[in-house]
Design a protein around this motif. Structure first.
Motif, PDB file in Angstrom:
ATOM      1  N   UNK A  29       0.841  -1.201   0.000  1.00  0.00           N
ATOM      2  CA  UNK A  29       0.000   0.000   0.000  1.00  0.00           C
ATOM      3  C   UNK A  29       0.872   1.245   0.000  1.00  0.00           C
ATOM      4  N   UNK A  30       1.971   1.167   0.764  1.00  0.00           N
ATOM      5  CA  UNK A  30       2.829   2.326   0.878  1.00  0.00           C
ATOM      6  C   UNK A  30       3.825   2.428  -0.280  1.00  0.00           C
ATOM      7  N   UNK A  58      -3.487  15.350   3.398  1.00  0.00           N
ATOM      8  CA  UNK A  58      -4.591  15.337   2.425  1.00  0.00           C
ATOM      9  C   UNK A  58      -5.922  15.533   3.146  1.00  0.00           C
ATOM     10  N   UNK A  75      -4.933  12.901  -5.115  1.00  0.00           N
ATOM     11  CA  UNK A  75      -5.945  13.540  -4.275  1.00  0.00           C
ATOM     12  C   UNK A  75      -5.536  14.962  -3.931  1.00  0.00           C
ATOM     13  N   UNK A  76      -4.250  15.094  -3.623  1.00  0.00           N
ATOM     14  CA  UNK A  76      -3.721  16.405  -3.250  1.00  0.00           C
ATOM     15  C   UNK A  76      -3.938  17.414  -4.366  1.00  0.00           C
ATOM     16  N   UNK A 103       3.963   7.831   4.818  1.00  0.00           N
ATOM     17  CA  UNK A 103       2.738   7.530   4.087  1.00  0.00           C
ATOM     18  C   UNK A 103       1.500   8.061   4.810  1.00  0.00           C
ATOM     19  N   UNK A 120      -4.362  27.215   1.799  1.00  0.00           N
ATOM     20  CA  UNK A 120      -4.628  25.785   1.575  1.00  0.00           C
ATOM     21  C   UNK A 120      -3.337  24.980   1.726  1.00  0.00           C
ATOM     22  N   UNK A 140      -1.237  11.276   4.192  1.00  0.00           N
ATOM     23  CA  UNK A 140      -2.702  11.213   4.151  1.00  0.00           C
ATOM     24  C   UNK A 140      -3.326  12.176   5.139  1.00  0.00           C
ATOM     25  N   UNK A 180       0.308   3.702  -3.822  1.00  0.00           N
ATOM     26  CA  UNK A 180      -0.292   4.429  -2.709  1.00  0.00           C
ATOM     27  C   UNK A 180       0.070   5.898  -2.736  1.00  0.00           C
ATOM     28  N   UNK A 181       1.344   6.135  -3.001  1.00  0.00           N
ATOM     29  CA  UNK A 181       1.800   7.531  -3.050  1.00  0.00           C
ATOM     30  C   UNK A 181       1.193   8.266  -4.236  1.00  0.00           C
ATOM     31  N   UNK A 189      -6.390  19.089   4.135  1.00  0.00           N
ATOM     32  CA  UNK A 189      -6.721  19.874   2.946  1.00  0.00           C
ATOM     33  C   UNK A 189      -8.187  19.656   2.560  1.00  0.00           C
ATOM     34  N   UNK A 236      -1.752   7.815  -5.333  1.00  0.00           N
ATOM     35  CA  UNK A 236      -3.098   8.189  -4.894  1.00  0.00           C
ATOM     36  C   UNK A 236      -3.044   9.449  -4.025  1.00  0.00           C
ATOM     37  N   UNK A 237      -2.057   9.476  -3.120  1.00  0.00           N
ATOM     38  CA  UNK A 237      -1.890  10.655  -2.258  1.00  0.00           C
ATOM     39  C   UNK A 237      -1.735  11.899  -3.127  1.00  0.00           C
ATOM     40  N   UNK A 289      -7.681  18.255  -4.873  1.00  0.00           N
ATOM     41  CA  UNK A 289      -8.213  19.125  -3.821  1.00  0.00           C
ATOM     42  C   UNK A 289      -7.679  20.543  -3.966  1.00  0.00           C
ATOM     43  N   UNK A 290      -6.376  20.659  -4.246  1.00  0.00           N
ATOM     44  CA  UNK A 290      -5.789  21.986  -4.399  1.00  0.00           C
ATOM     45  C   UNK A 290      -6.450  22.707  -5.571  1.00  0.00           C
ATOM     46  N   UNK A 332     -11.571  27.942  -7.010  1.00  0.00           N
ATOM     47  CA  UNK A 332     -12.887  28.341  -6.502  1.00  0.00           C
ATOM     48  C   UNK A 332     -13.068  29.853  -6.700  1.00  0.00           C
ATOM     49  N   UNK A 369     -12.619  26.862   2.182  1.00  0.00           N
ATOM     50  CA  UNK A 369     -11.397  27.646   2.120  1.00  0.00           C
ATOM     51  C   UNK A 369     -10.955  27.827   0.676  1.00  0.00           C
ATOM     52  N   UNK A 370     -10.261  28.933   0.431  1.00  0.00           N
ATOM     53  CA  UNK A 370      -9.789  29.210  -0.923  1.00  0.00           C
ATOM     54  C   UNK A 370      -8.429  29.885  -0.851  1.00  0.00           C
ATOM     55  N   UNK A 371      -7.782  29.965  -2.013  1.00  0.00           N
ATOM     56  CA  UNK A 371      -6.470  30.616  -2.068  1.00  0.00           C
ATOM     57  C   UNK A 371      -5.379  29.589  -1.851  1.00  0.00           C
ATOM     58  N   UNK A 393      -9.794  23.960  -4.585  1.00  0.00           N
ATOM     59  CA  UNK A 393      -9.713  25.100  -3.672  1.00  0.00           C
ATOM     60  C   UNK A 393      -9.211  26.358  -4.348  1.00  0.00           C
ATOM     61  N   UNK A 394      -8.198  26.212  -5.193  1.00  0.00           N
ATOM     62  CA  UNK A 394      -7.565  27.403  -5.758  1.00  0.00           C
ATOM     63  C   UNK A 394      -8.432  28.033  -6.843  1.00  0.00           C
ATOM     64  N   UNK A 452     -11.054  22.427   2.215  1.00  0.00           N
ATOM     65  CA  UNK A 452     -11.759  22.692   0.958  1.00  0.00           C
ATOM     66  C   UNK A 452     -13.266  22.539   1.152  1.00  0.00           C
TER      67      UNK A 452
END
Lengths: 207, 663
Positions: A11-12, B443, A23-24, B436, B460, B440, A16-17, B446, A19-20, A27-28, A34, B454-456, A31-32, B450
């Motif tokens: 997984x690690x 994440x 997602x990051x 690892x 973030x 997470x 797995x990384x 974050x 996926x990390x 999400x960013x 928006x 939150x924005x910017x 958010x950015x 979100x």
């Protein structure tokens, strides 16, 4: 290797990384990108007044200060913002012309004042370069490892070791406290010799 | 000529003189005794420390007595005393101006000197302890001299008529209970660093520059650091509750002056671990300690000399020349000693890889010292411009905000990576494994940010990094408690992780409140409900309370239809100044901060006021984080049962061939 542990390992792994990271990034991006709430004139007044120094009080911004001079500048900012003719930067330049350069809280990027920006950057670069140089030197030095004679000496000393005398009081700290709580189990179970194991000294070994 | 204005003044001055005499004599006789090896005289050092402490206590008691009895024959009491000041603020009046705050410094310094003498009394024959006492005595003598002579709080004032009453302390220093705690705690931190500094100098003089002095002063440095931290945070809290602009930190020169030694001290308490473990970085650690001590002196000089304008400055006194002199003496003597002992300070060993615990500590040190340097530069920059161009400039908050943001991010990142790194060398495989779950956690943080809107990119990124760092700290605590039970919270590494969690909470609070504060000016009329930013405001009435000290006009504002808050404007009758007092509804995720706007002072019975409102998210995280930092420091200093035998190896040998990866 137990199945649970091998699952843990896989997984690690890179998947797995991945996926990390994915997602990051998602999400960013959410958010950015928006849509920010539209800036009201109140927001603009606050932002500008945070960058202007109160001329009569000591080092406070117009935003913080409650002095009369600040109230006047704030009124001027409000009028300028409400008239809608100038951008924030233009209003700040206008105020600097009108009240003198000492109302600017942020040093300009021109002339001598640019040094306030250039010096930190220069210092950071020099510091990082310095760190590189030291590490390179250390790397060269560290080639000189312990000789067999050294090891023999250490072995002899350890063999001759008496049960702990009151030497302990000499040391205020202890490796269990000073190192980390990294358990020997994590490193040991992976079948690797891990330097963190030494943090387990005093627990199982030697006593 | 009147020698003393009153009994208070006479006994107070006598106390300071006693301290001056005891410390001066103690410094010389102890130094002489160490040099010639006279044990009998050396053993008298604790006596001098005790006498000096008694003198400082006497002076402080007399100052308090003078304040309580409103002894207006003393100039200082004329300046800060008033018959109408409530008892608590009257106690705090002692440190509300220059002379009294130096007296507080003197008291704390005498306390530390006595504490060192008491703690090490069994080892008073040891030259290291002897020289440390000499340094403590010398610094105490300096401050006792300043307080006895040029900045005497007991100087006689001009004669006053019968029935005279003073103005009382600065209005801002008599309307919040935090003025009782912020200065003394901050001073405990400032002055506390004298102890490790004294031992460092002693180590240089005796040539015992190994790790001994460091071990001796580990807890002293840790507690001083904790007091400095709490003192700074209480200052922020005070600013938030009193000043009315809704912020905790304004990058004022005095605030900067407290942050600079905090940064170098933070660097020190980290890099000290490398020296304890590996015997390396000796010169560096000494330099950090000297820098910390010198910066406290320089900071006091900057703020007390009026050379840089600051809201905290007490106005020019006669002490700035002395403080500047002390600063130069400290720097020159320390550098000379380090140069003199250069050969012994050369440490064995080398750092094998940048990707290691010690490498991370070095990176931490780089960040913290660069940060301290930037603040020093920004604080002194106006002086520099004035010198070459003869014009006034201000370097303010936005400058520091802009430069500190990337540094703060890097610090958070480092807080995430460093705790999982082993000493000496780490492999990529090991990092992938250990980071690892912390990744997470980042994440998850974050995602929460979100989802809650939150924005910017900057805030973030800060939230994500904070989650990552928190994940790392929690990982360490979980693994340690799984193995050791409750002891997994105790000790330097584990307690340190609790401190990290506190720092992370503060970072999140700062990022959120700096980025998402909303503010508005709302005109309110009695009985009419106004809505803004999801809250409703209704003016109930404007009331006034008057006592001998002040007239307070309050606007009773019903917030969200639930509770009445009372932002006020206070007019101190003796000073004639209008001081706004905010009223804050504090919550875990968001504060509503109400103040009465500016120059228009409402009158009782008015049916309308202009309200200034700030909605600030996550301010409470700062205070909880501060508490967590203090608690974590206690855990870190907690004595551990397991002591390492000095002959036990501290780390396993690494592969001899540099090319073979450690697996």
């Amino acid at each position: 290797m137990s199945p649970a542990r091998s699952l843990n390992r896989s997984v690690k792994s890179l998947a797995g990384w991945g996926l990390v990271l994915a997602t990051l990034v998602v999400l960013m991006a959410v958010g950015v990108t928006r849509e920010p709430a539209p800036r009201t004139s109140g927001d603009r007044i606050d932002e500008i007044s945070k960058r202007i120094a109160c001329p009569t009080c000591d080092g406070e911004s117009v935003y913080e200060s409650r002095a009369t001079a600040s109230e006047n500048i704030r009124a001027e900012i409000t009028a300028q913002v409400n008239s809608g003719n100038r951008t924030d930067d233009q209003i700040i330049e206008f105020l600097a012309d009108r009240f003198g350069g000492q109302v600017l809280l942020v040093p300009r990027a021109t002339g001598v004042e640019a040094l306030a920006w250039a010096i930190p950057v220069a210092v950071a670069i020099v510091a990082i370069a310095g760190l590189f140089v030291v590490f390179r030197r250390w790397r060269r030095e560290s080639v000189a490892a312990a000789t067999d004679a050294d090891r023999e000496l250490v072995d002899e000393a350890l063999a001759a070791q008496r049960p702990p005398a009151d030497l302990d009081s000499v040391f205020d700290g202890s490796p269990t406290a000073s190192g980390s709580g990294e358990p020997a189990a994590v490193a040991g179970a992976d079948g690797r010799r891990d330097d963190d194991r030494d943090d387990g000294h005093g627990e199982g070994e030697g006593r | 000529m009147i020698l003393a204005a009153s009994l208070n003044s006479a006994l107070g001055s006598a106390g300071l003189l006693l301290m001056l005499a005891a410390t001066t004599f103690g410094a010389f006789s102890t130094a002489w005794a160490v040099i010639v090896g006279n044990r009998r005289v050396l053993r008298q050092a604790p006596v001098y420390a005790g006498l000096a402490f008694a003198g400082a206590v006497l002076a402080t008691v007399m100052m308090q007595r003078a304040l309580i009895t409103r002894d207006f024959s003393i100039a200082y009491v004329q300046q800060v005393g008033a018959t109408t000041t409530p008892a608590l603020y009257n106690i705090a009046a002692m440190w509300s101006a220059l002379e009294g705050s130096i007296l507080l410094w003197v008291l704390v310094l005498a306390l530390f000197t006595a504490a060192v003498a008491w703690r090490f009394h069994r080892r008073r024959d040891d030259p290291l302890v002897g020289w440390a006492m000499v340094v403590m005595f010398a610094i105490s003598a300096f401050f006792a001299f300043v307080s006895f002579g040029p900045a005497s709080p007991f100087a006689a004032g001009p004669p006053v008529p019968v029935g005279f009453d003073g103005p009382g302390p600065n209005p801002l220093l008599q309307n919040h209970i935090l003025v009782m705690f912020h200065p003394p705690i901050l001073y405990l931190g400032y002055v506390g660093f004298t102890v490790p500094f004294a031992f460092a100098i002693a180590a240089l003089i005796t040539g015992r520059v190994g790790e001994g002095w460091l071990m001796e002063t580990r807890r002293w440095a840790l507690f001083s650091w904790a007091f400095l931290t709490i003192g700074i945070l209480l200052g922020g809290w005070w600013s938030y509750e009193v000043l009315g602009w809704g912020g905790v930190w304004a990058w004022d020169p005095v605030e900067n002056a407290s942050l600079m030694p905090w940064l170098t001290a933070t660097a020190y308490i980290h890099s000290v671990l490398v020296q304890e473990r590996r015997g390396m970085l000796r010169v560096w650690n000494l330099s950090l300690l000297v820098a910390t001590f010198a910066l406290t002196i320089l900071g006091t000089f900057i703020t007390r000399s009026g050379i840089i304008n600051s809201v905290h400055a007490f106005g020019a006194g006669d002490v700035e020349g002395y403080l500047l002199g002390l600063f130069f003496v400290v720097v020159v003597v320390s550098l000379a000693l380090i140069a003199w002992r250069g050969d012994r300070l050369r440490s064995p060993g080398a750092i094998d890889s940048p990707i290691s615990r010690e490498g991370a500590f070095l990176a931490n040190n780089l960040l913290f010292t660069v940060f301290a340097f930037i603040i020093l530069l920004g604080t002194l920059f106006p002086l520099f411009i004035e010198l070459i161009q003869e014009r006034r400039t201000v370097v303010g908050g936005p400058y520091f905000d802009r430069l500190s943001m990337p540094l703060g991010m890097l610090m958070l990142f480092l807080m995430g990576v460093a705790p999982v790194l082993p000493w000496r060398k780490a492999s990529g495989e090991l990092l992938r494994q250990r980071l690892y779950w912390p990744a997470w956690a980042g994440v998850a943080a974050l995602a929460i940010a979100v989802i809650s809107g939150a924005e910017g990119w900057a805030p973030l990124a800060a939230f994500a990094l904070a989650g990552f760092a928190a994940g790392s700290a929690l990982r360490q605590l979980v693994l340690a408690t799984r193995r050791q039970g409750w002891r997994g919270f105790v000790g330097r590494a584990n307690g340190g992780m609790v401190v990290h969690l506190g720092v992370i909470m503060i970072a999140v609070g700062l990022a959120a409140s700096n980025s998402y504060t909303q503010s508005a000016t709302i005109p309110l009329t009695v009985g009419v409900e106004q809505s803004w930013a999801g809250h409703t405001f209704e003016l109930v009435r404007v009331s006034e309370t008057v006592d001998q000290r002040a007239s307070v006009v309050k606007a009773e504002v019903l917030l969200d239809g639930r509770r009445v808050y009372e932002p006020a404007i206070t007019k101190y009758l003796k000073l004639g100044q209008d001081i706004g007092t905010p009223s804050v509804r504090t919550g875990f995720t968001s504060d509503v901060y109400l103040t009465l706007d500016g120059t228009l002072r409402p009158s009782p019975g008015d049916t309308s006021v202009t309200l200034r409102v700030f909605v600030k998210p996550m301010i409470m995280w700062l205070w909880i984080g501060g508490g967590l930092m203090a608690f974590g420091t206690l855990l870190a200093a907690f004595p551990n049962r397991w002591h390492r035998r000095p002959t036990d190896p501290v780390s396993a040998p690494i592969e001899r061939s540099p090319s073979a990866p450690v697996r």
